[in-house]
Design a protein around this motif. Sequence first.
Motif, PDB file in Angstrom:
ATOM      1  N   PRO A 108       5.804  29.742   5.379  1.00  0.00           N
ATOM      2  CA  PRO A 108       5.538  28.627   6.292  1.00  0.00           C
ATOM      3  C   PRO A 108       4.360  27.779   5.798  1.00  0.00           C
ATOM      4  CG  PRO A 108       5.851  30.667   7.502  1.00  0.00           C
ATOM      5  CD  PRO A 108       5.784  31.046   6.056  1.00  0.00           C
ATOM      6  N   GLY A 109       4.556  26.479   5.818  1.00  0.00           N
ATOM      7  CA  GLY A 109       3.529  25.564   5.340  1.00  0.00           C
ATOM      8  C   GLY A 109       3.688  25.162   3.896  1.00  0.00           C
ATOM      9  N   THR A 110       4.661  25.754   3.181  1.00  0.00           N
ATOM     10  CA  THR A 110       4.845  25.447   1.763  1.00  0.00           C
ATOM     11  C   THR A 110       6.224  24.904   1.422  1.00  0.00           C
ATOM     12  OG1 THR A 110       5.663  27.651   1.112  1.00  0.00           O
ATOM     13  CG2 THR A 110       3.258  27.351   1.215  1.00  0.00           C
ATOM     14  N   SER A 111       7.089  24.787   2.393  1.00  0.00           N
ATOM     15  CA  SER A 111       8.478  24.387   2.122  1.00  0.00           C
ATOM     16  C   SER A 111       8.613  22.878   1.940  1.00  0.00           C
ATOM     17  CB  SER A 111       9.384  24.835   3.272  1.00  0.00           C
ATOM     18  OG  SER A 111      10.705  24.373   3.079  1.00  0.00           O
ATOM     19  N   ARG A 112       9.414  22.470   0.982  1.00  0.00           N
ATOM     20  CA  ARG A 112       9.742  21.052   0.819  1.00  0.00           C
ATOM     21  C   ARG A 112      10.563  20.546   1.997  1.00  0.00           C
ATOM     22  NH1 ARG A 112       9.137  19.280  -4.690  1.00  0.00           N
ATOM     23  NH2 ARG A 112      10.698  17.647  -4.407  1.00  0.00           N
ATOM     24  N   HIS A 113      11.216  21.439   2.702  1.00  0.00           N
ATOM     25  CA  HIS A 113      11.978  21.035   3.883  1.00  0.00           C
ATOM     26  C   HIS A 113      11.066  20.540   5.002  1.00  0.00           C
ATOM     27  CE1 HIS A 113      16.149  21.982   2.888  1.00  0.00           C
ATOM     28  NE2 HIS A 113      15.722  23.070   2.268  1.00  0.00           N
ATOM     29  N   HIS A 114       9.777  20.843   4.935  1.00  0.00           N
ATOM     30  CA  HIS A 114       8.837  20.290   5.917  1.00  0.00           C
ATOM     31  C   HIS A 114       8.724  18.771   5.779  1.00  0.00           C
ATOM     32  CE1 HIS A 114       7.817  24.332   6.764  1.00  0.00           C
ATOM     33  NE2 HIS A 114       6.733  24.472   6.040  1.00  0.00           N
ATOM     34  N   TRP A 115       8.985  18.252   4.589  1.00  0.00           N
ATOM     35  CA  TRP A 115       8.622  16.879   4.255  1.00  0.00           C
ATOM     36  C   TRP A 115       9.650  15.833   4.678  1.00  0.00           C
ATOM     37  CZ3 TRP A 115       7.337  18.178  -1.565  1.00  0.00           C
ATOM     38  CH2 TRP A 115       6.259  19.075  -1.593  1.00  0.00           C
ATOM     39  N   ARG A 128       0.829  -1.193   0.000  1.00  0.00           N
ATOM     40  CA  ARG A 128       0.000   0.000   0.000  1.00  0.00           C
ATOM     41  C   ARG A 128       0.872   1.253   0.000  1.00  0.00           C
ATOM     42  NH1 ARG A 128      -2.422  -0.677   4.639  1.00  0.00           N
ATOM     43  NH2 ARG A 128      -3.844  -2.245   3.758  1.00  0.00           N
ATOM     44  N   ILE A 129       0.519   2.219  -0.830  1.00  0.00           N
ATOM     45  CA  ILE A 129       1.249   3.478  -0.874  1.00  0.00           C
ATOM     46  C   ILE A 129       1.038   4.222   0.441  1.00  0.00           C
ATOM     47  CG2 ILE A 129       1.427   5.731  -2.017  1.00  0.00           C
ATOM     48  CD1 ILE A 129       0.545   4.347  -4.587  1.00  0.00           C
ATOM     49  N   PRO A 130       2.108   4.682   1.092  1.00  0.00           N
ATOM     50  CA  PRO A 130       1.950   5.368   2.372  1.00  0.00           C
ATOM     51  C   PRO A 130       1.065   6.608   2.243  1.00  0.00           C
ATOM     52  CG  PRO A 130       4.254   4.854   1.956  1.00  0.00           C
ATOM     53  CD  PRO A 130       3.514   4.571   0.692  1.00  0.00           C
ATOM     54  N   GLN A 131       0.233   6.821   3.245  1.00  0.00           N
ATOM     55  CA  GLN A 131      -0.609   8.004   3.283  1.00  0.00           C
ATOM     56  C   GLN A 131       0.067   9.053   4.171  1.00  0.00           C
ATOM     57  OE1 GLN A 131      -3.562   8.159   1.405  1.00  0.00           O
ATOM     58  NE2 GLN A 131      -2.598   6.321   0.609  1.00  0.00           N
ATOM     59  N   PHE A 132      -0.113  10.301   3.820  1.00  0.00           N
ATOM     60  CA  PHE A 132       0.521  11.377   4.565  1.00  0.00           C
ATOM     61  C   PHE A 132      -0.550  12.229   5.242  1.00  0.00           C
ATOM     62  CE2 PHE A 132       3.255  10.362   0.942  1.00  0.00           C
ATOM     63  CZ  PHE A 132       4.414  10.006   1.608  1.00  0.00           C
ATOM     64  N   GLU A 133      -0.352  12.502   6.519  1.00  0.00           N
ATOM     65  CA  GLU A 133      -1.253  13.368   7.252  1.00  0.00           C
ATOM     66  C   GLU A 133      -1.020  14.823   6.823  1.00  0.00           C
ATOM     67  OE1 GLU A 133      -3.491  12.216   9.295  1.00  0.00           O
ATOM     68  OE2 GLU A 133      -2.795  10.117   9.219  1.00  0.00           O
ATOM     69  N   LYS A 134      -2.025  15.660   7.035  1.00  0.00           N
ATOM     70  CA  LYS A 134      -1.865  17.071   6.705  1.00  0.00           C
ATOM     71  C   LYS A 134      -0.715  17.688   7.488  1.00  0.00           C
ATOM     72  CE  LYS A 134      -6.498  18.098   4.997  1.00  0.00           C
ATOM     73  NZ  LYS A 134      -7.712  18.934   5.133  1.00  0.00           N
ATOM     74  N   ALA A 135      -0.497  17.203   8.700  1.00  0.00           N
ATOM     75  CA  ALA A 135       0.625  17.704   9.496  1.00  0.00           C
ATOM     76  C   ALA A 135       1.954  17.434   8.797  1.00  0.00           C
ATOM     77  CB  ALA A 135       0.621  17.054  10.878  1.00  0.00           C
ATOM     78  N   ASP A 136       2.064  16.271   8.115  1.00  0.00           N
ATOM     79  CA  ASP A 136       3.283  15.949   7.368  1.00  0.00           C
ATOM     80  C   ASP A 136       3.474  16.913   6.207  1.00  0.00           C
ATOM     81  OD1 ASP A 136       3.878  13.619   8.905  1.00  0.00           O
ATOM     82  OD2 ASP A 136       2.433  12.485   7.727  1.00  0.00           O
ATOM     83  N   LEU A 137       2.384  17.257   5.539  1.00  0.00           N
ATOM     84  CA  LEU A 137       2.451  18.112   4.359  1.00  0.00           C
ATOM     85  C   LEU A 137       2.774  19.551   4.723  1.00  0.00           C
ATOM     86  CD1 LEU A 137      -0.779  16.819   2.548  1.00  0.00           C
ATOM     87  CD2 LEU A 137       1.538  15.910   2.378  1.00  0.00           C
ATOM     88  N   LEU A 138       2.239  20.010   5.848  1.00  0.00           N
ATOM     89  CA  LEU A 138       2.375  21.415   6.245  1.00  0.00           C
ATOM     90  C   LEU A 138       3.547  21.667   7.181  1.00  0.00           C
ATOM     91  CD1 LEU A 138      -1.413  22.087   6.854  1.00  0.00           C
ATOM     92  CD2 LEU A 138      -0.025  23.169   5.072  1.00  0.00           C
ATOM     93  N   GLY A 139       4.212  20.603   7.631  1.00  0.00           N
ATOM     94  CA  GLY A 139       5.337  20.771   8.538  1.00  0.00           C
ATOM     95  C   GLY A 139       4.953  20.949   9.986  1.00  0.00           C
ATOM     96  N   ASP A 140       3.744  20.547  10.342  1.00  0.00           N
ATOM     97  CA  ASP A 140       3.310  20.656  11.741  1.00  0.00           C
ATOM     98  C   ASP A 140       3.715  19.408  12.508  1.00  0.00           C
ATOM     99  OD1 ASP A 140       2.173  23.170  11.327  1.00  0.00           O
ATOM    100  OD2 ASP A 140       0.286  22.295  10.631  1.00  0.00           O
ATOM    101  N   ILE A 141       5.010  19.154  12.531  1.00  0.00           N
ATOM    102  CA  ILE A 141       5.558  17.942  13.134  1.00  0.00           C
ATOM    103  C   ILE A 141       6.793  18.285  13.959  1.00  0.00           C
ATOM    104  CG2 ILE A 141       4.755  16.460  11.233  1.00  0.00           C
ATOM    105  CD1 ILE A 141       7.698  16.460  10.238  1.00  0.00           C
ATOM    106  N   ASP A 142       7.164  17.351  14.810  1.00  0.00           N
ATOM    107  CA  ASP A 142       8.459  17.387  15.485  1.00  0.00           C
ATOM    108  C   ASP A 142       9.232  16.183  14.944  1.00  0.00           C
ATOM    109  OD1 ASP A 142      10.672  17.178  17.079  1.00  0.00           O
ATOM    110  OD2 ASP A 142       9.584  17.249  18.984  1.00  0.00           O
ATOM    111  N   PRO A 143      10.173  16.389  14.028  1.00  0.00           N
ATOM    112  CA  PRO A 143      10.849  15.242  13.413  1.00  0.00           C
ATOM    113  C   PRO A 143      11.592  14.366  14.408  1.00  0.00           C
ATOM    114  CG  PRO A 143      11.980  17.291  12.871  1.00  0.00           C
ATOM    115  CD  PRO A 143      10.678  17.665  13.511  1.00  0.00           C
ATOM    116  N   SER A 144      11.974  14.916  15.559  1.00  0.00           N
ATOM    117  CA  SER A 144      12.685  14.115  16.557  1.00  0.00           C
ATOM    118  C   SER A 144      11.767  13.101  17.223  1.00  0.00           C
ATOM    119  CB  SER A 144      13.315  15.022  17.613  1.00  0.00           C
ATOM    120  OG  SER A 144      12.316  15.627  18.433  1.00  0.00           O
ATOM    121  N   ARG A 145      10.440  13.281  17.074  1.00  0.00           N
ATOM    122  CA  ARG A 145       9.475  12.385  17.701  1.00  0.00           C
ATOM    123  C   ARG A 145       8.607  11.652  16.672  1.00  0.00           C
ATOM    124  NH1 ARG A 145       9.131  14.174  23.117  1.00  0.00           N
ATOM    125  NH2 ARG A 145       7.105  13.164  23.428  1.00  0.00           N
ATOM    126  N   HIS A 146       8.874  11.885  15.399  1.00  0.00           N
ATOM    127  CA  HIS A 146       8.071  11.294  14.323  1.00  0.00           C
ATOM    128  C   HIS A 146       8.597   9.908  13.986  1.00  0.00           C
ATOM    129  CE1 HIS A 146       5.965  10.833  10.521  1.00  0.00           C
ATOM    130  NE2 HIS A 146       5.367  12.001  10.671  1.00  0.00           N
TER     131      HIS A 146
END
Length: 238
Positions: free
Chosen positions: A121-128, A23-41
């Motif tokens: 903010p919310g549009t950067s590829r660095h969020h991903w 199955r192709i992985p699904q991405f949450e809106k938080a993943d797309l917009l950068g509303d994450i803490d990568p150290s805890r993801h």
Amino acid sequence: MKQKGKIFLFLLLSWTVNSSFLRIPQFEKADLLGDIDPSRHRDFDKVRSKYCNKESYLREEVYDAFKDMWAAAQADGISLTIISATRNRSYQKGIWNRKWLSFGGDESDRAERILQYSSMPGTSRHHWGTDLDLNALENSYFESGEGAQIYAWLQAHAADFGFYQPYTRFNPYRDAGYREEKWHWSYFPTAARIQRAYRLEIDYSQLKGFMGDTYAEKLDVINNYVMGVAAWPDKAPY
């Protein structure tokens, strides 16, 4: 009949297990917009210090691909150093707001000038967790000496590991978006899926909360900047 039932159940379970892997992985809106803490993801790994010059995180598959590329570059006498990787929306907001306050002039013109090299903010590829900056943040570095050798190696070999330069010079295919960034490289197999999800899931109502945010829709940043990237190289194995 019992035997047929067991066979059917076995096949059904096998299909269920296998399909879960395919199955192709699904991405949450938080993943797309950068509303994450990568150290805890759960999908991110911390990058070892040998590969970067500050604390950095990448998606697991991106990190694995980079390590392979780094090793191949080392074998050819080329040194690659990550100087920026995942940046969440909060971090990007700090960058944007500082520039908004330091850039003078008309607000619309100010937004366009910041957007030459910095994302809203919310549009950067660095969020991903798929994109990274290498070695220096000036195109001039990659145009002579050691920098030119690094850039030539990346142009010749990065695609073999799944990486490409999303922000090239403007051309008939890429006629909008950020200026050329020779330091910015993206892991295509994952970034392309996230970009498609972004197009489907994100609208301008979700790009708020930073200085000049009304210009996100006025400048159509989703179409012109998030989607304004180079085509994937034809020679690439993906």
